[in-house]
Design a protein around this motif. Structure first.
Motif, PDB file in Angstrom:
ATOM      1  N   UNK A 174       0.836  -1.206   0.000  1.00  0.00           N
ATOM      2  CA  UNK A 174       0.000   0.000   0.000  1.00  0.00           C
ATOM      3  C   UNK A 174       0.867   1.252   0.000  1.00  0.00           C
ATOM      4  N   UNK A 175       1.962   1.194   0.741  1.00  0.00           N
ATOM      5  CA  UNK A 175       2.857   2.354   0.795  1.00  0.00           C
ATOM      6  C   UNK A 175       3.403   2.674  -0.593  1.00  0.00           C
ATOM      7  N   UNK A 176       3.776   1.616  -1.279  1.00  0.00           N
ATOM      8  CA  UNK A 176       4.338   1.811  -2.613  1.00  0.00           C
ATOM      9  C   UNK A 176       3.290   2.401  -3.548  1.00  0.00           C
ATOM     10  N   UNK A 177       2.069   1.942  -3.427  1.00  0.00           N
ATOM     11  CA  UNK A 177       1.004   2.465  -4.291  1.00  0.00           C
ATOM     12  C   UNK A 177       0.714   3.919  -3.947  1.00  0.00           C
ATOM     13  N   UNK A 178       0.636   4.201  -2.660  1.00  0.00           N
ATOM     14  CA  UNK A 178       0.322   5.576  -2.249  1.00  0.00           C
ATOM     15  C   UNK A 178       1.430   6.550  -2.659  1.00  0.00           C
ATOM     16  N   UNK A 179       2.645   6.017  -2.781  1.00  0.00           N
ATOM     17  CA  UNK A 179       3.759   6.876  -3.210  1.00  0.00           C
ATOM     18  C   UNK A 179       3.558   7.372  -4.642  1.00  0.00           C
TER      19      UNK A 179
END
Lengths: 492, 433
Positions: free
Chosen positions: B5-10
């Protein structure tokens, strides 16, 4: 021998107008090169820049920063519990991202119930949540495993007073920390907490005294009477009021005893025959021909009724009734709670005392009286609601919501899921007022909602078109939160 | 696709998009969701009559949505990726619908056309004339810059905290006018320097000398070899053309994305991506420039490994690069880095010896552990040699949490012993610090 770079900085601070690089103070190996680059220009600034460029590269090419064996930190112990699944990890990420404390609470509860722990990279974020949300601290600590315990050593803000004793916090903490320590202390060891308070009593200021004294309400018992009686002699009216309030909550305090001895003869049962003596009819006999002792006024017994619902004597009696533990009536009248309340309810002139009976049931935390008073007379005794069944609690909550009261204090415990019937009834009410009950309202309580509501929520009808559009947005948000809750349930 | 999720939100262009994207990750809003090897798609019910058609090119991380948003990616793009990350079971369809196929085909077609355009010959004469005019402007800008540097050196730098920011802001604008964008960037660093920091004089003189060396080398460009003069030109602002870069031979490797940082410079966003070639051991910096409401051409996800061919800008020590071709994205397994501090610093010093223009570099070091002395934090290597790290607050706590005080491999950014950890590789997982 001065470090070459220091010479550059010293020269640059002063300026080449006043100072040149002194190559004599530098390492001899540099001298020839520095002299070489000066050639071909007389410009002092250019010479400085050339020499500085050489030393800049010299410094970079030879830097050394390492040092020997700084002690390693003690590694964390191996985890005993297993990490939660990747699906649970994803649902935690979502919950944290939404900053939804209700769902976070639910997630932590599932994690803890299933004996799982969070993956380590969540630990700092969760501890920051714990820092800001005291209610979540214990649950968060349980879900962080060994690493969670270990990491608190590196941030004093995360120790949460666990290592400090109540006494240490009470002796050295800030005002609210001292009060909280005393509250916890009263829960664990009421006598010790009171004795500590008594030991510092004279040194405290009036406002602090009042604040700390109020904590004795927790586990209030007969051993507190002497201290509270002494507190009645304080100069501060606020302190005296709190001491009096607490003494009136103690069934065996001298105040309650005095009031009871005075009131007991005023209320009795009169038996009268009816239908030519075939039926014995019992009614309450209230004797209003009394004069209260002067000192009762210092107990807060007044004779002026602001609402004018009572006569002066009735009003005084009403207040006396409010201070008497319900069990004393049971002994005195030799009847049970149901019968006594029925007798009071029989006549208009005694019916008006029922709210005060409810008040005393509330003060003395009598669940038996509390249930009858709610079921039969719709009088809510808040202090005993915790003993009620979930159905009754939800019933009360809905009734109170109608009156716009804060219902959460009375609803089932935080970890309990509310019934579908109740949630639907709640939504039926709140959906009609989407401005008052916005997204945030549901965000705080969503973990109580059963996931099954997902399929029912579209049945809720809002007729006002303006409100409907707002409600549609809210209901979407509720659905999203419930989907996350569903995801949490499935992931454990 | 294994994005967190962190990677996507980035990938979201701003915080508001992150928030809205999360709100869109609601299964009740989506229908006809699916995924195949190259793309992911779904239909999202918005306020309009027809649902929005959202699609993601998974190989090159690009988005398309029929919604009217001007943000790229829009909240639906972020939402559908998040939804996939959370509930993969919703993406069972593998046959992409016509509207997805059409978009993917167009993307391929566009890439081919782009290649054709590159192959087109340019008007060499006109180009040379433009170049000549630009050189004149740059020379005049450099002259001005040299005069100012001399003035500063003559009078001393003591009054820089008061005068510096305004002085260098104006000079930055002057360098932009002189079409020396690279120099402008170097001067801007002097304008934005923290003059209240202890030992600011060191950073100031470092940067002043970097500028001095660059302009001096530029003046002598005729005497330099191809790579050296190429690097100098790039530093001044003559960016090597993408077409030229794409034509030169690249380095094919599995590139581990070590980290990513985006900074705003006035209207422009500058994204730095640090990569490490798993087989070649080559470090690379991929820069992307874009304006608000635009999406960078590439979305590299820290912690992932991309099969790609990188083409490096001319330099004494090639470091800045572009991505020529990308293949699939894979999860990292074994990443080999420096064995100890000595090896790392030897490498770093060699770079400095070769090139005075190398400043900050990424490093990937194996088997380090956290050590602490008087509240100062260090990383100890296998030989128990300690080097201080620049790390505190949240970063330190994350580092502690993911490592648990045990051995780990780390990505560091820095120079001359001032290293900041930006990523930790432990148990086959990569964490951004």
């Amino acid at each position: 021998m001065i470090k070459p770079w220091e010479e550059i900085i010293n020269t640059s601070i002063i300026g080449t107008d006043k100072k040149q690089i002194n190559t004599q103070v530098l390492h001899p190996s540099l001298n020839s090169l520095l002299e070489e680059v000066k050639k071909g220009t007389d410009d002092k600034e250019e010479q400085f820049l050339r020499q500085a460029s050489i030393i800049y590269n010299y410094r970079r090419a030879g830097f050394n920063i390492s040092c020997n064996a700084v002690p390693l930190i003690e590694p964390c112990a191996e985890e005993i519990l297993k990490y939660c699944s990747s699906q649970a990890e994803a649902s935690l990420q979502t919950t944290l991202g939404d900053e939804n404390l209700s769902l976070l609470y639910f997630w932590l509860l599932q994690c803890s119930k299933n004996n799982k722990i969070t993956p380590p990279h969540f630990i700092p974020t969760l501890l920051e949540f714990a820092e800001k949300n005291k209610d979540l601290r214990i649950l968060i600590s349980t879900c962080l495993g060994e690493r969670g315990k270990w990491i608190t050593a590196f941030n004093p803000n995360w120790k949460f007073g666990a290592t400090l004793s109540y006494k240490e916090v009470f002796d050295h903490g800030k005002a609210d920390e001292r009060k909280n320590a005393l509250i916890q202390w009263r829960k664990d060891s009421p006598a010790e907490a009171r004795e500590t308070l008594a030991s510092v009593w004279k040194e405290e200021q009036a406002a602090t005294k009042a604040d700390l004294l109020s904590t004795l309400e927790i586990n209030l018992n007969e051993d507190d009477e002497a201290f509270l009686t002494e507190a009645l002699k304080e100069k501060s009216q606020k302190v005296k009021d709190i001491a009096l309030k607490l003494l009136k909550q103690m069934p065996d305090s001298f105040i309650v005893k005095e009031i009871w001895e005075f009131t007991k003869p005023l209320v009795s049962i009169k038996k009268s025959g009816a239908l030519l003596g075939l039926i014995n009819k019992e009614v309450l006999n209230i004797n209003l021909a009394f004069e209260i002792p002067e000192k009762f006024k210092s107990y807060g017994i007044s004779h002026i009724d602001a609402s004018k619902n009572f006569t002066e004597k009735e009003f005084t009696l009403d207040q006396l009734i409010g201070v008497i533990p319900p069990t004393l009536w049971e002994k005195h009248l030799n009847l049970n709670a149901y019968q006594i309340l029925e007798l009071f309810n029989k006549k208009e002139e005694t019916k008006k005392f029922i709210p005060s009976l409810a008040m005393s049931a509330n003060t003395f935390k009598n669940p038996e009286w509390g249930i009858i008073l709610y079921k039969e007379y719709k009088q809510v005794c808040y202090s005993v609601i915790e003993f009620f069944s979930q159905e009754l609690k939800e019933d009360i909550a809905l009734a109170l919501l109608q009156e716009s009261k804060n219902i959460y204090a009375f609803l089932p415990k935080k970890e309990t899921e509310w019934s579908q019937k109740f949630v639907m009834a709640l939504l039926q009410k709140t959906s009609q007022e989407p401005y008052a009950f916005s997204k945030n309202y549901y965000k705080n309580i969503i973990h109580h909602f059963p996931v099954s509501i997902l399929e029912k929520i579209d049945q809720i009808q809002v007729n006002d078109p303006l409100k409907k559009s707002y409600w549609d947005t809210i209901s979407e948000e509720i659905k999203k939160m419930l989907s996350i809750k569903k995801q949490i349930v499935q992931s454990f | 696709m294994n994005f967190t999720e962190d990677q996507i939100l980035a990938l979201a262009p701003d915080d508001a998009s992150k928030k809205s994207g999360k709100e869109q990750a609601n299964p009740s809003k989506w229908s006809n969701t699916g995924i195949d090897e190259k793309s992911l798609w779904g239909e999202c019910q918005g306020s309009g009559k027809n649902p929005y058609r959202t699609q993601v090119d998974l190989a090159n991380i690009a988005f398309k949505c029929s919604c009217p948003s001007r943000k790229f990616p829009c909240k639906h793009g972020i939402g559908v990726l998040l939804l996939y990350c959370r509930e993969r079971t919703l993406f069972t369809t593998k046959d992409s619908p016509a509207w997805v196929k059409e978009w993917m085909d167009k993307r391929e077609e566009k890439a081919e056309k782009k290649q054709e355009k590159i192959d087109k010959p340019v008007d060499a004469e006109a180009q040379a004339k433009r170049q000549q005019q630009r050189l004149k402007k740059i020379d005049s800008g450099i002259e001005e810059l040299q005069l100012l540097i001399n003035d500063i050196v003559r009078n001393g730098i003591l009054n820089m905290p008061e005068k510096g920011p305004a002085l260098f802001t104006n000079l930055t604008k002057r360098m932009v006018d002189a079409q020396a964008q690279g120099l402008a960037g170097m001067v801007r660093e002097l304008a934005e320097m923290n003059y209240f920091k202890e030992n600011w004089q060191n950073s100031f003189i470092d940067q002043l000398l970097r500028i001095y060396i660059t302009i001096t080398a530029f003046k002598n460009k005729g005497a330099l070899n191809d790579n050296f003069s190429g690097e100098i030109k790039n530093l001044i602002g003559f960016t090597q053309s993408l077409e030229e870069l794409k034509q030169q031979e690249g380095v094919k490797d599995n590139w581990f994305v070590l980290g990513k940082e985006t900074v705003q410079q006035e209207q422009l966003f500058v994204q730095r991506n640090w990569l490490l070639g798993i087989n070649s051991g080559q470090y690379a910096l991929v820069l992307q420039f874009y304006v608000r409401s635009q999406l960078p051409e590439l979305n590299l996800i820290p912690g992932s490994v991309v099969e790609a061919e990188l083409s490096f800008y001319k330099a004494i020590c090639p470091y800045r690069a572009i991505i020529k071709n990308t293949g699939k994205t894979i999860s990292p397994k074994e990443i080999s880095g420096f064995e100890n501090w000595n090896a790392l610093m030897k490498f770093e010093k060699e770079k400095y010896i070769q090139s005075p223009f190398i400043f900050e570099l990424p490093f990937f070091i194996n088997a380090v552990s956290l050590a602490c002395l008087e509240n100062k934090w260090f990383l100890n290597d296998v030989n128990n040699i300690s080097v201080p790290i620049v790390c505190d607050g949240n970063k330190l706590h994350t580092l502690l949490a993911v490592s648990g005080g045990k051995n780990f491999s780390a990505t560091l950014i820095g120079c001359e012993g001032a290293y900041e950890p930006i990523g930790v590789f432990i148990n086959n997982n990569y964490f951004i610090i």
